[in-house]
Design an enzyme around this catalytic site. Structure first.
Site, PDB file in Angstrom:
ATOM      1  N   GLU A  28      38.033  41.760  32.395  1.00 57.16           N
ATOM      2  CA  GLU A  28      37.300  41.934  31.373  1.00 57.16           C
ATOM      3  C   GLU A  28      37.040  40.822  30.869  1.00 57.16           C
ATOM      4  O   GLU A  28      37.888  39.985  30.375  1.00 57.16           O
ATOM      5  CB  GLU A  28      38.007  42.983  30.536  1.00 57.16           C
ATOM      6  CG  GLU A  28      37.118  43.511  29.436  1.00 57.16           C
ATOM      7  CD  GLU A  28      37.578  44.614  28.929  1.00 57.16           C
ATOM      8  OE1 GLU A  28      38.746  44.880  29.018  1.00 57.16           O
ATOM      9  OE2 GLU A  28      36.623  45.698  28.553  1.00 57.16           O
ATOM     10  N   ARG A  41      43.328  51.304  39.730  1.00 55.04           N
ATOM     11  CA  ARG A  41      44.428  51.651  38.742  1.00 55.04           C
ATOM     12  C   ARG A  41      44.248  52.675  37.787  1.00 55.04           C
ATOM     13  O   ARG A  41      42.942  53.408  37.737  1.00 55.04           O
ATOM     14  CB  ARG A  41      44.424  50.185  37.828  1.00 55.04           C
ATOM     15  CG  ARG A  41      43.123  49.954  36.803  1.00 55.04           C
ATOM     16  CD  ARG A  41      43.186  50.681  35.685  1.00 55.04           C
ATOM     17  NE  ARG A  41      42.288  49.945  34.834  1.00 55.04           N
ATOM     18  CZ  ARG A  41      41.658  50.694  33.665  1.00 55.04           C
ATOM     19  NH1 ARG A  41      42.207  51.862  33.332  1.00 55.04           N
ATOM     20  NH2 ARG A  41      40.872  50.001  32.732  1.00 55.04           N
ATOM     21  N   ARG A  82      32.120  43.148  35.739  1.00 50.40           N
ATOM     22  CA  ARG A  82      33.179  42.163  34.922  1.00 50.40           C
ATOM     23  C   ARG A  82      33.110  40.905  35.674  1.00 50.40           C
ATOM     24  O   ARG A  82      32.667  40.615  36.917  1.00 50.40           O
ATOM     25  CB  ARG A  82      34.216  42.828  34.641  1.00 50.40           C
ATOM     26  CG  ARG A  82      34.450  44.122  33.901  1.00 50.40           C
ATOM     27  CD  ARG A  82      35.990  44.542  33.943  1.00 50.40           C
ATOM     28  NE  ARG A  82      35.834  45.783  33.109  1.00 50.40           N
ATOM     29  CZ  ARG A  82      37.070  46.398  32.686  1.00 50.40           C
ATOM     30  NH1 ARG A  82      38.097  45.873  33.076  1.00 50.40           N
ATOM     31  NH2 ARG A  82      37.135  47.605  31.909  1.00 50.40           N
ATOM     32  N   GLU A 134      48.631  46.900  27.358  1.00 52.12           N
ATOM     33  CA  GLU A 134      47.655  47.580  26.720  1.00 52.12           C
ATOM     34  C   GLU A 134      48.286  49.163  26.468  1.00 52.12           C
ATOM     35  O   GLU A 134      47.955  49.806  25.491  1.00 52.12           O
ATOM     36  CB  GLU A 134      46.202  47.492  27.202  1.00 52.12           C
ATOM     37  CG  GLU A 134      45.355  48.376  26.461  1.00 52.12           C
ATOM     38  CD  GLU A 134      44.005  48.218  26.916  1.00 52.12           C
ATOM     39  OE1 GLU A 134      43.417  46.967  27.235  1.00 52.12           O
ATOM     40  OE2 GLU A 134      42.974  49.325  26.742  1.00 52.12           O
ATOM     41  N   CYS A 143      42.886  52.649  24.428  1.00 51.87           N
ATOM     42  CA  CYS A 143      41.476  52.444  24.268  1.00 51.87           C
ATOM     43  C   CYS A 143      40.750  53.659  24.797  1.00 51.87           C
ATOM     44  O   CYS A 143      41.118  54.308  25.689  1.00 51.87           O
ATOM     45  CB  CYS A 143      41.256  51.316  25.024  1.00 51.87           C
ATOM     46  SG  CYS A 143      39.205  50.739  24.993  1.00 51.87           S
ATOM     47  N   ARG A 172      50.466  51.096  33.461  1.00 48.22           N
ATOM     48  CA  ARG A 172      49.277  50.778  34.324  1.00 48.22           C
ATOM     49  C   ARG A 172      49.912  51.033  35.691  1.00 48.22           C
ATOM     50  O   ARG A 172      50.547  50.048  36.177  1.00 48.22           O
ATOM     51  CB  ARG A 172      48.420  49.481  34.133  1.00 48.22           C
ATOM     52  CG  ARG A 172      47.718  49.400  32.802  1.00 48.22           C
ATOM     53  CD  ARG A 172      46.382  50.390  32.748  1.00 48.22           C
ATOM     54  NE  ARG A 172      45.689  50.438  31.464  1.00 48.22           N
ATOM     55  CZ  ARG A 172      44.820  49.547  31.124  1.00 48.22           C
ATOM     56  NH1 ARG A 172      44.466  48.466  31.910  1.00 48.22           N
ATOM     57  NH2 ARG A 172      44.157  49.586  30.055  1.00 48.22           N
ATOM     58  N   THR A 174      38.251  53.881  25.911  1.00 47.38           N
ATOM     59  CA  THR A 174      37.378  53.620  27.363  1.00 47.38           C
ATOM     60  C   THR A 174      37.887  54.123  28.409  1.00 47.38           C
ATOM     61  O   THR A 174      37.269  54.306  29.679  1.00 47.38           O
ATOM     62  CB  THR A 174      36.608  52.114  27.549  1.00 47.38           C
ATOM     63  OG1 THR A 174      38.102  51.347  27.665  1.00 47.38           O
ATOM     64  CG2 THR A 174      35.942  51.714  26.505  1.00 47.38           C
ATOM     65  N   ARG A 186      40.063  53.041  36.969  1.00 49.94           N
ATOM     66  CA  ARG A 186      39.264  52.186  37.298  1.00 49.94           C
ATOM     67  C   ARG A 186      39.403  51.565  38.636  1.00 49.94           C
ATOM     68  O   ARG A 186      40.321  51.047  39.106  1.00 49.94           O
ATOM     69  CB  ARG A 186      39.173  50.765  36.328  1.00 49.94           C
ATOM     70  CG  ARG A 186      37.994  50.047  36.549  1.00 49.94           C
ATOM     71  CD  ARG A 186      38.075  48.724  35.270  1.00 49.94           C
ATOM     72  NE  ARG A 186      38.851  47.689  35.617  1.00 49.94           N
ATOM     73  CZ  ARG A 186      38.616  46.607  36.182  1.00 49.94           C
ATOM     74  NH1 ARG A 186      37.322  46.499  36.596  1.00 49.94           N
ATOM     75  NH2 ARG A 186      39.317  45.583  36.384  1.00 49.94           N
TER      76      ARG A 186
HETATM   77  P1  ADP Z   1      42.124  46.423  33.848  1.00 49.45           P
HETATM   78  O1  ADP Z   1      41.515  46.543  35.198  1.00 49.45           O
HETATM   79  O2  ADP Z   1      43.386  46.876  33.662  1.00 49.45           O
HETATM   80  O3  ADP Z   1      41.164  47.092  33.052  1.00 49.45           O
HETATM   81  P2  ADP Z   1      41.105  43.668  33.920  1.00 49.45           P
HETATM   82  O4  ADP Z   1      39.711  43.783  33.807  1.00 49.45           O
HETATM   83  O5  ADP Z   1      41.775  42.603  32.838  1.00 49.45           O
HETATM   84  O6  ADP Z   1      42.022  44.959  33.484  1.00 49.45           O
HETATM   85  O7  ADP Z   1      41.835  43.046  35.211  1.00 49.45           O
HETATM   86  C1  ADP Z   1      43.183  42.966  35.579  1.00 49.45           C
HETATM   87  C2  ADP Z   1      43.227  42.075  36.608  1.00 49.45           C
HETATM   88  O8  ADP Z   1      42.706  42.785  37.898  1.00 49.45           O
HETATM   89  C3  ADP Z   1      42.096  40.756  36.767  1.00 49.45           C
HETATM   90  O9  ADP Z   1      42.911  39.776  36.961  1.00 49.45           O
HETATM   91  C4  ADP Z   1      41.201  41.187  37.587  1.00 49.45           C
HETATM   92  O10 ADP Z   1      40.561  39.998  37.998  1.00 49.45           O
HETATM   93  C5  ADP Z   1      42.007  42.047  38.666  1.00 49.45           C
HETATM   94  N1  ADP Z   1      41.161  42.732  39.482  1.00 49.45           N
HETATM   95  C6  ADP Z   1      40.375  43.738  39.271  1.00 49.45           C
HETATM   96  N2  ADP Z   1      39.780  44.342  40.398  1.00 49.45           N
HETATM   97  C7  ADP Z   1      40.221  43.794  41.434  1.00 49.45           C
HETATM   98  C8  ADP Z   1      39.948  43.818  42.753  1.00 49.45           C
HETATM   99  N3  ADP Z   1      39.252  44.543  43.139  1.00 49.45           N
HETATM  100  N4  ADP Z   1      40.695  42.997  43.522  1.00 49.45           N
HETATM  101  C9  ADP Z   1      41.490  41.933  43.088  1.00 49.45           C
HETATM  102  N5  ADP Z   1      41.921  41.995  41.762  1.00 49.45           N
HETATM  103  C10 ADP Z   1      41.166  42.656  40.898  1.00 49.45           C
HETATM  104  C1  CIR Z   2      35.928  45.332  23.450  1.00 49.17           C
HETATM  105  O1  CIR Z   2      35.866  46.344  22.524  1.00 49.17           O
HETATM  106  O2  CIR Z   2      35.325  44.419  23.883  1.00 49.17           O
HETATM  107  C2  CIR Z   2      37.589  45.272  23.851  1.00 49.17           C
HETATM  108  N1  CIR Z   2      38.274  46.069  22.925  1.00 49.17           N
HETATM  109  C3  CIR Z   2      37.779  45.728  25.061  1.00 49.17           C
HETATM  110  C4  CIR Z   2      37.324  47.034  25.306  1.00 49.17           C
HETATM  111  C5  CIR Z   2      37.432  47.998  26.507  1.00 49.17           C
HETATM  112  N2  CIR Z   2      36.300  47.551  27.211  1.00 49.17           N
HETATM  113  C6  CIR Z   2      35.878  48.388  28.431  1.00 49.17           C
HETATM  114  O3  CIR Z   2      34.616  48.114  28.711  1.00 49.17           O
HETATM  115  N3  CIR Z   2      36.639  49.066  29.040  1.00 49.17           N
END
Ligand code: ADP
Ligand code: CIR
Length: 356
Positions: free
Chosen positions: A313, A125, A308, A224, A270, A228, A272, A279
């Site tokens: 997250e 993403r 994660r 966020e 953010c 995305r 990060t 990511r």
């Molecule tokens: P972001 O990836 O946007 O930083 P999150 O960590 O909240 O945010 O993940 C968003 C969603 O994407 C969650 O439901 C997570 O389980 C899913 N996700 C992340 N990586 C994968 C993957 N490799 N395959 C399937 N789903 C994934």
């Molecule tokens: C935190 O500080 O835990 C949340 N605001 C999420 C920050 C994003 N974290 C990350 O590792 N990408």
């Protein structure tokens, strides 16, 4: 001038942070000296230090604890943000510059698990902000609606692999929404970190999701970040996933202008996510390695990877399923960010195979 009640909030925030047992990057870098320098500043849109730190003060267990209320915060509150950026992104310094966008030669990226033994699914993403609009805390309800209209019009026009439908969150049936979350396609609702950052105002207005029929290309609108952009599929074929993302971003760039900073790269809410905003992750089962969670985390960090839980997250790893991704997003190219995950995950799989 920063209003008196905000200054009072800031003073008690500082005391709360100093008394906290948790070591967020906010607590680590908002020293008394830095605090005194930043306490009375605000951006042209009126964002204060309090807007940037409220999430980490309300949630003392934050990992990071700061968000940029608008793009200018990265400049006005640089004494804090630069330190957080350098720490999180493993050495990106104030004098560093994000290289120009470079997706590289996609064909050099392979399948991270050709025998489909460990990797359940793969996702890449990136985040984008629409030029001319502030981040969540400073957006008006009218702007949310305007941005949703603008973005969904462009999305509805996509062709080929990326052709799909936009589904606004407003009016979406709760069971449909929950199923999309459970299936890893949709963002969750009511995230306490975003809530405290003032990022959930007027929810669900202006928020929504776009996806193609196979749910392999998706776009989140106004969660966020403004956008995305996501590519995902079952198995370990990172080449296919990455290629679809790159093509999708190229199509969207022709119709929308995204904000980019001369040294920070693509701008996100953010810190990060700055830079490439990439990511790249796998959902993976490594039963032997993950038997000792601390060991797995330390092995992963040797390859600049972040671990994660299975719902993203701040979630748990249900059934031994982990989400492993590149940690750094700034200070390297898009290609290098994806390659970092690719190479690291192959190493983790090799370690798992070698364990008794
Ligand atoms: P972001 O990836 O946007 O930083 P999150 O960590 O909240 O945010 O993940 C968003 C969603 O994407 C969650 O439901 C997570 O389980 C899913 N996700 C992340 N990586 C994968 C993957 N490799 N395959 C399937 N789903 C994934
Ligand atoms: C935190 O500080 O835990 C949340 N605001 C999420 C920050 C994003 N974290 C990350 O590792 N990408």
């Amino acid at each position: 001038r920063v209003p008196e009640e905000i200054l009072n909030e800031l003073d008690s925030a500082m005391e709360k942070l100093e008394a906290s047992p948790h070591m967020s990057l906010l607590k680590k870098y908002l020293t008394r000296d830095v605090f005194e320098e930043l306490r009375d500043l605000q951006t042209p849109l009126g964002a204060t230090l309090w807007d940037c730190i409220r999430s980490g003060v309300i949630n003392l267990d934050s990992n990071i604890g700061v968000y940029a209320a608008d793009a200018q915060c990265y400049t006005v509150f640089d004494l804090l943000f630069d330190k957080v950026i350098e720490d999180y992104h493993l050495g990106f310094k104030k004098i560093s510059r994000q290289p120009p966008c470079d997706w590289g030669n996609i064909r050099n990226i392979g399948n991270v698990d050709p025998t489909s033994t460990y990797v359940v699914s793969t996702r890449v993403r990136c985040g984008r902000s629409l030029d001319g609009y502030p981040f969540n805390p400073k957006l008006t309800e009218a702007q949310y609606k305007e941005m949703e209209a603008k973005v969904s019009t462009v999305l509805r026009d996509l062709k080929g692999d990326h052709k799909g439908t936009y589904y606004p969150l407003t009016g979406m049936a709760k069971d449909v929404q929950q199923q999309l979350i459970d299936d890893h396609f949709l963002f969750k609702e009511g995230d306490r970190f975003l809530e405290a950052a003032n990022a959930n105002r007027f929810w669900p207005t202006g928020r929504g999701i776009f996806y193609n029929t196979s749910k392999t290309f998706l776009v989140w609108v106004n969660e966020e970040d403004h956008l995305r952009i996501i590519s995902m599929q079952n198995g370990g074929d990172l080449c296919a996933v990455y290629g679809r993302l790159v093509e999708g971003v190229r199509k969207l760039e022709k119709k929308l202008t995204f904000s980019r900073h001369s040294s920070l790269g693509y701008l996100t809410f953010c810190p990060t996510n700055l830079g490439t905003t990439i990511r790249a992750s796998v959902l993976i089962k490594l039963p032997k390695l993950s038997a000792d969670k601390a060991r797995m985390e330390s092995v992963a960090s040797n390859y600049n990877l972040q671990v994660r839980g299975s719902s993203g997250e701040h979630s748990d790893a249900k059934g031994g399923l982990y989400d492993i991704s590149n940690k750094r997003r700034i200070g390297l190219t898009e290609y290098e960010a994806v390659k970092e995950m690719h190479d690291g995950v192959i190493e983790l799989i090799n370690i798992e195979k070698s364990m008794k």
